[in-house]
Design an enzyme around this catalytic site. Structure first.
Site, PDB file in Angstrom:
ATOM      1  N   SER A  97      46.020  44.746  37.772  1.00 10.42           N
ATOM      2  CA  SER A  97      46.323  44.826  36.348  1.00 10.42           C
ATOM      3  C   SER A  97      45.268  44.108  35.526  1.00 10.42           C
ATOM      4  CB  SER A  97      47.687  44.186  36.067  1.00 10.42           C
ATOM      5  OG  SER A  97      47.920  44.043  34.682  1.00 10.42           O
ATOM      6  N   TYR A 143      53.821  37.322  37.499  1.00  9.01           N
ATOM      7  CA  TYR A 143      53.254  38.664  37.642  1.00  9.01           C
ATOM      8  C   TYR A 143      51.728  38.619  37.644  1.00  9.01           C
ATOM      9  CZ  TYR A 143      52.201  43.554  36.383  1.00  9.01           C
ATOM     10  OH  TYR A 143      51.706  44.835  36.340  1.00  9.01           O
TER      11      TYR A 143
END
Length: 283
Positions: free
Chosen positions: A174, A187
């Site tokens: 990401s 995350y």
């Protein structure tokens, strides 16, 4: 001696694409050219979002697809229908990818159904927004890492005996790995681990002719964020802080996975592609 820890139960994430408005755009934009003809791809999180768009594009390029997902059965059935409409075959496998036994079953059932495995796409992930680090429970921290990075270890370990020269592994990291996120501490950390895993696994497997790369999407319109993966405050401006001033669509990300899966990327391994709306990162 390290204690064996059972997987922590999932919450409501990642959510149903069938209930999302507006619907994410998954349709491939161009006719296929047979770049994955005769190949078999195992794609995690392929019931919706980026995973569905990748499954649709891979099928259009000739691959049969195994769809691994948590519990969104209606979404998985729709992805299987999409794959079959493209003229390819699909199976769908439901379970917790944070469980190593399930990962072993996913690979075994893929081999049983198709007789081979050529492309592994580790796309499944989860995220939980928290304003303070004290708000992140031990259970949430473990759950996030189980789904986002442990599952990749489990699946690669199970798939490795079946991956031959020319196979490809593509992991989904990401943009937050590179620029951070104030409300996604666990995350973001797990995504950093994925990038390190990608580079290390590439070095480990390159002499066997197996390429390992990753894709680092920016804010993409999938069920994950609006179904609880981002705070309500963040959703008000979701994607507007990118240079393109909008969130991306899954079918704007899927071509990066296709490129890394096919022979067009035969000289690439250990790399990360960045479909992120123009955000400049060091990567």
């Amino acid at each position: 001696m390290v204690a064996k820890v059972a997987p922590v139960p999932e919450g409501k994430l990642p959510g149903h694409e069938s209930k999302l408005t507006p619907k994410p755009e998954w349709e491939p934009k161009y006719p296929g050219s047979g770049r994955l003809a005769g190949k078999v791809a195992l794609i995690t999180g392929a019931d919706s979002g980026i995973g569905r768009a990748v499954a649709a594009l891979f099928a259009r390029e000739g691959a049969n697809v195994a769809i691994a997902y948590l519990s969104e059965h209606d979404d998985a059935e729709e992805t299987a229908r999409i794959v079959e409409e493209e003229g390819s075959k699909a199976i769908f496998l439901s379970g917790d990818l944070g469980d190593p036994k399930f990962c072993e079953q996913v690979v075994a059932k893929t081999i049983k159904a198709f007789g081979q495995l050529d492309i592994l796409v580790n796309n499944a992930g989860e995220q939980h927004p928290d304003q303070e680090i004290e708000d992140i429970s031990d259970e949430q921290l473990q759950r996030t890492f189980q789904t986002n990075i442990f599952s990749m270890f489990y699946l690669v370990r199970a798939a490795r005996p079946h991956l031959k020269k020319g196979a490809a592994i593509i992991n989904c990291t990401s943009v937050v790995n590179y620029k951070g996120s104030e409300e996604l501490l666990d995350y973001s950390s797990s995504k950093g681990a994925i990038t390190a895993f990608t580079r290390s696994l590439s070095a480990n497997l390159i002499e066997h002719g197996i390429r390992v790369n990753a894709v680092a999407p920016g804010p993409i319109w999938t069920p994950l964020n609006p179904c609880g993966g981002a705070s309500k405050e963040k959703m008000k401006t979701f994607g507007k802080n990118t240079p393109m001033k909008r969130p991306g669509q899954p079918n704007e990300v899927a071509p990066s996975f296709l490129f890394l899966a096919c022979d067009d990327a035969s000289y690439m391994s250990g790399q990360v592609l960045h479909p992120n709306g123009g955000t400049i990162v060091n990567g």
